[in-house]
Design an enzyme around this catalytic site. Structure first.
Site, PDB file in Angstrom:
ATOM      1  N   HIS A   1     -10.782   2.799  -1.241  1.00  0.00           N
ATOM      2  CA  HIS A   1     -10.911   2.376   0.159  1.00  0.00           C
ATOM      3  C   HIS A   1     -11.681   1.068   0.179  1.00  0.00           C
ATOM      4  O   HIS A   1     -12.720   0.930   0.816  1.00  0.00           O
ATOM      5  CB  HIS A   1     -11.576   3.463   1.011  1.00  0.00           C
ATOM      6  CG  HIS A   1     -10.834   3.724   2.268  1.00  0.00           C
ATOM      7  ND1 HIS A   1     -11.416   4.113   3.436  1.00  0.00           N
ATOM      8  CD2 HIS A   1      -9.508   3.616   2.552  1.00  0.00           C
ATOM      9  CE1 HIS A   1     -10.492   4.251   4.372  1.00  0.00           C
ATOM     10  NE2 HIS A   1      -9.337   3.955   3.863  1.00  0.00           N
TER      11      HIS A   1
ATOM     12  N   LYS B   1      -7.188  13.930  -7.491  1.00  0.00           N
ATOM     13  CA  LYS B   1      -6.640  12.606  -7.253  1.00  0.00           C
ATOM     14  C   LYS B   1      -7.790  11.642  -6.940  1.00  0.00           C
ATOM     15  O   LYS B   1      -8.841  12.062  -6.474  1.00  0.00           O
ATOM     16  CB  LYS B   1      -5.681  12.632  -6.060  1.00  0.00           C
ATOM     17  CG  LYS B   1      -4.910  11.319  -5.886  1.00  0.00           C
ATOM     18  CD  LYS B   1      -3.997  11.349  -4.685  1.00  0.00           C
ATOM     19  CE  LYS B   1      -3.191  10.064  -4.596  1.00  0.00           C
ATOM     20  NZ  LYS B   1      -2.415  10.006  -3.360  1.00  0.00           N
TER      21      LYS B   1
ATOM     22  N   HIS C   1       0.822  -1.204   0.000  1.00  0.00           N
ATOM     23  CA  HIS C   1       0.000   0.000   0.000  1.00  0.00           C
ATOM     24  C   HIS C   1       0.862   1.263   0.000  1.00  0.00           C
ATOM     25  O   HIS C   1       0.564   2.228  -0.691  1.00  0.00           O
ATOM     26  CB  HIS C   1      -0.895  -0.027   1.241  1.00  0.00           C
ATOM     27  CG  HIS C   1      -2.040   0.923   1.179  1.00  0.00           C
ATOM     28  ND1 HIS C   1      -3.168   0.667   0.454  1.00  0.00           N
ATOM     29  CD2 HIS C   1      -2.228   2.130   1.753  1.00  0.00           C
ATOM     30  CE1 HIS C   1      -4.011   1.667   0.585  1.00  0.00           C
ATOM     31  NE2 HIS C   1      -3.464   2.583   1.367  1.00  0.00           N
TER      32      HIS C   1
END
Lengths: 738, 231
Positions: free
Chosen positions: A95, A91, A49
């Site tokens: 999630h 951007k 991540h």
């Protein structure tokens, strides 16, 4: 985990997802074994991540520069010049994993995180878009996941006061156990007020501002770098809880602080919280920091250094401030009721020194954890693209197929969703949800921004390179339909487990496709996000590279809506329809088959159609423009009737294709336009100048959609009835209790 | 003379700038954003309590904001006959503060709802509608989760009798129907005023409907009426 000096066992390494090879590397970097705090920090920063260790080698291929690009990838968000000294900052982020575990909070904190990325740049957020990917609506938990995600996006965005103006919703069984929640945020800032996250100035104080740190979300970054299985359900406490009110206060306080010149650098605490924010700021500036963790505002008693460094509590920021200017910064945060504390200072040596109650609890070099983090060139197998044409004998009439599609979860109206989002706050929304792209005006200028988010994962699955390029092309057409010129893209690359060579193959091919399309359309990639490990019980999601695109309208009053506006307008179709039912919505929904190649793509043609649409809008020649995508021309023509006027059309085409192929093929680069008949000559002349085929097909009429091919009527439908079906489907789908 | 407009900013207000923009655009107003911790309103012609989520709508919408220091000044201003306009969350604050009767509870559909509604002007009792003939239909956006106005039958009857019901939800043709009411509010009430008529609260957002570019200019009527009624 309260003690620092615990022995590092293989079990502990596994828990931190550090491989034995990585552990050897850590020991050689440090010249010793790490303690527990340091191991936690390595684990977070070297997670997929944070480090992009599997994807980084491919992301370098993206075209990221252009004459208007002010800030490309590598900062909190990218920025593009839009004239008059203004820049648009945007951007997109995912999630996904948190939203599957706890949909409301997962989606809400997804909104919060991407908003912070934008306002950390000094930009005021002006719009949100939410591309959502759900499983089969009848799959277990899916209703509550849909409901929770929609409430979460709305609950957060509405409260902070950012209009959610667009998005997309897609249903496919491949997302049954891995839903995707992507959120894109768009903001506006003056060029000279763009802030960056580059720490500098030895002795400058480091400030913490925002909500207090709690024990929530510890190890969220490494959770997002893992596949799900039932064993992992015990990770539930790692989902964070959002507080949009705290975000709103933080937003106003940060923007007020950034109006002055006391701040050197600012970054939000996203994944891996205090760890990633401070290390990344140091890495960009080539400096270090000395932090006293006892100074960090804590929500709970007895928190450990490990917990302080890895908490993902929401609504928090790190700032580096010019020495001596702390008081004025602190005063602004205090006015807004936001917790603020000086937690350390910048040091010249590029190291992170962490202190806690007078003890040094970690002492780490910056570079090996950030820019020199491990990079993997994982084994790649490029999937064989599907190129075998589909041979189909239609078993239902065109009318019946259209009814089925209008009532399918993917193509039915999504007003049920966007009625729960405030899309008109800030009084800028010119075209809201339901158009090809949303358009907002830029107050104080004549300009407007068009924005959209798009991908057809079925196309990407059939042909990862072309499918991903098609997503960029489709986004560009959406933008151009409003009359705006595409500027740049952001992306959210959602894929399965990168340790599987065929998934890495999809990923690499998709990046190549996006890059090719972005070069051809001159829309550089200015920011983005990668979400891997979207796999449960060995089943991966469809490859889903979501493209978020922003375009510029020089005169926002010329924005073109998607639906027919006036009865009696002439209708024409731009582009050409081929026999391309492969990977189509028709094939999947009506025929129940997912096979065949995705449509062909001629990027030069797409570019020409974009140029043409921009020119036609600029000359105010169009009443409406709507691109034909999922569901083909039949769906596009129906949707053109779903504006306030509920207009139908009387059309005749000269195609040699069968009615089913002609009306449901998803050939790229086609747009339905309507215009006053007196503009026909000018439009035809422009189309031939741009080498775009144009077929004048008929006129808008009240009430009925009627399509004939070479004199034979092949489709006839009452527009209000069609609208009623399309409109009623989604609420009904969500009413069913289970 | 340009009207002077104060827009109160509570922590969590998010339509404060929108209200100021609309007042400037429609009335050429001199606007000032006033932080809720201030107590001096100055000498405005109009105080706007804007939409948003004051204090996050935690506890109950408007329940915390009514204790803000500025609200004492707003109350005194209203009692002197000063014009106060509460939009959405501002309406909720006015009800919580007792400056308007009734209360706003969660929407009947239990969901946040955003979209255009049609309102019918029911009363010309306030300066905000004095120049709009009763029966006029206005289209403007709503965006709220708690817009369901409730009151006891006596209060409703009193408001009705004294012309304090200012706006009702109607359909496109101007008729009251269950479908036209987006939140289940009692008797389709969308906006009310106090007995003197100087304090108006409504759930829809007139400040979002002052430019044709954004889809409707009907909200501008409310500001124009106020400006004209001063003259």
């Amino acid at each position: 985990m309260t003690k620092v000096d615990v022995p590092i066992t293989p079990a502990l390494l596994r828990e931190h997802k550090i491989t034995p090879e990585e552990f050897e590397r850590i020991k050689s970097v440090l010249g010793r074994e790490p303690n527990l705090v340091e191991l936690g920090i390595f684990s977070a920063l070297w997670s997929e991540h944070c480090s992009y260790k599997s994807s980084r080698v491919y992301l370098k291929e993206f075209p990221t520069k252009g004459p208007r690009v002010l800030q490309g990838p590598g900062e909190n968000a990218g920025a593009v010049d839009i004239g008059d000294g203004w820049a648009v900052v945007f951007k997109m982020e995912s999630h996904n994993h948190p939203s599957f575990i706890e949909p409301y909070q997962g989606a809400a904190t997804g909104v919060g995180g991407i908003l912070r990325d934008v306002f950390t740049m000094g930009a005021r957020p002006v719009a949100l878009l939410d591309p959502l990917f759900f499983g089969d609506p009848d799959a277990p938990r899916m209703h509550s996941l849909i409901d929770g995600v929609v409430r979460g996006v709305g609950g957060y965005g509405n409260c902070v006061g950012i209009p959610t103006v667009g998005g997309m919703t897609l249903f496919h069984p491949a997302y049954n156990k891995n839903i995707l929640v992507n959120v894109m945020a768009v903001g506006l800032v003056r060029h000279d007020r763009i802030f960056r996250a580059k720490a500098s100035g030895v002795g400058n104080p480091v400030l913490y501002a925002g909500s207090k740190t709690g024990r929530d979300g510890i190890h969220g970054a490494s959770m997002a770098s893992d596949v799900f299985d039932d064993e992992k359900s015990k990770r539930r406490p790692t989902v964070q809880v959002g507080d949009p009110f705290a975000e709103k206060l933080l937003l106003e306080a940060v923007l007020e602080v950034l109006e002055g010149d006391a701040v050197v650098a600012i970054q939000d605490m996203g994944a891996a919280g205090l760890t990633s924010s401070t290390f990344e700021m140091c890495s960009r500036g080539g400096v270090g920091m000395k932090l006293d963790l006892t100074k960090v505002p804590a929500r709970e008693e007895g928190m450990t250094p490990y917990e302080f460094m890895l908490s993902e509590s929401q609504e928090r920021m790190v700032l580096v401030v010019h020495k001596g200017r702390e008081a004025e910064v602190i005063a602004v945060f205090e006015k807004w009721g936001v917790d603020v504390a000086t937690i350390g200072e910048v040091i010249g040596e590029p190291r992170m020194e962490l202190h806690f109650h007078g003890e040094t609890v970690a002492n780490l070099p910056i570079a090996p954890l950030v820019e020199d983090a491990p990079v993997y060139r994982r084994p790649v197998v490029f999937p064989e693209p599907q190129e075998t044409p589909v041979v189909l004998v239609p078993s239902v009439s065109v009318d019946e197929a259209l009814r089925t599609l209008l009532q399918s979860p993917n193509l039915c109206g999504k007003r049920w969703i966007f009625r729960q989002y405030d899309w008109s706050v800030q009084t800028n929304t010119v075209l809201g949800p339901g158009h090809d792209a949303a358009v907002i005006r830029v107050k104080g200028t004549n300009r407007g921004l068009a924005m959209t988010a798009d991908v057809n994962p079925r196309f990407v699955a059939a042909h990862p390179e072309r499918g991903a390029a098609l997503a960029v092309a489709e986004a560009a057409l959406n933008i151009a339909c409003t009359g705006a010129r595409p500027l740049a893209i952001t992306d959210c690359l959602n894929f399965g487990n990168p340790e599987r060579p065929e998934i890495m193959g999809q990923f690499a091919a998709a990046i190549a496709g996006i890059s090719r399309a972005c070069r051809a359309l001159e829309t550089p990639v200015i920011s983005g996000n990668v979400s891997l490990y979207n796999e449960t019980d060995g089943r991966s999601i469809l490859p889903t590279p979501t493209i978020g695109m922003v375009g510029l309208l020089e005169d926002v009053t010329k924005a073109v809506p998607s639906a027919f506006q006036h009865a009696g307008d002439e209708i024409a179709v731009l582009g050409e329809t081929a026999d391309e039912l492969g990977a189509s919505e028709y094939l999947a929904t009506v025929a129940g088959v997912e096979a065949g190649p995705c449509p062909r793509l001629d990027l030069e043609r797409i570019r020409n159609v974009v140029d043409l649409l921009v020119e036609l809008a600029d000359k105010s020649l169009l009443s409406s423009a709507h691109d034909a995508a999922e569901g083909g021309l039949a769906i596009a023509l129906s949707e053109c009737g779903f504006g306030p006027a509920r207009l139908g059309a009387d059309l005749e085409f000269l195609t040699a294709l069968s009615p089913t192929s002609f009306l449901f093929s998803e050939s790229s680069g086609r747009v339905v336009i309507s215009y006053p008949g007196s503009n026909r000559d000018a439009i035809q002349a422009a189309a031939s100048r741009h080498a775009v085929p144009l077929e004048v097909a008929g006129k808008t009429v009240p009430g009925r959609l009627r399509v004939a091919i070479r004199g034979a009527v092949v489709l006839e439908m009452d527009v209000k009835e069609a609208y009623g079906m399309e409109e009623a489907r989604f609420p009904r789908l969500m009413e069913v209790t289970r | 003379m340009k009207p002077r407009v104060v827009v109160v900013v509570f922590p969590g207000s998010n339509c404060d700038r929108d209200a100021a923009h609309a007042a400037e655009l429609v009335m050429g107003a001199e606007t000032r954003l006033l932080w809720h911790g201030e107590t001096s309103l100055g000498d405005p012609d109009l105080v706007v309590l804007p939409g948003g989520f004051s204090y996050g709508d935690y506890l109950r919408c408007g329940a915390m904001a009514r204790f803000s220091p500025v609200m004492q000044s707003v109350r005194a201003f209203a009692e002197r006959g000063g014009a106060v306009l509460g939009i959405c969350n501002g309406f909720q604050v006015l009800c919580e503060a007792g400056l308007l009767p009734g209360a706003l509870v969660q929407n009947g559909g239990l969901r946040f709802v955003c979209g255009d509604v049609h309102l019918r002007v029911e009363s010309e009792r306030t300066p905000f509608t004095r120049r709009i003939p009763a029966g006029t239909r206005l289209r403007m956006p709503i965006a709220h989760g708690d817009g369901n106005w409730v009151a006891d039958p006596e209060t409703l009857a009193r408001l009705e009798a004294s012309g304090q019901i200012v706006f009702r939800y109607v359909d496109e043709s101007g008729s009251r129907t269950p479908e036209a009411n987006p939140n289940g509010s009692l008797d389709d009430v969308a906006g009310i005023c106090n007995e003197a008529g100087n304090v108006l609260g409504l759930m829809p957002h007139p400040e979002r409907a002052v430019e044709a570019l954004l889809g409707s200019e009907d909200g501008a009527e409310v500001f124009r009426s106020f400006a004209a009624s001063r003259a």
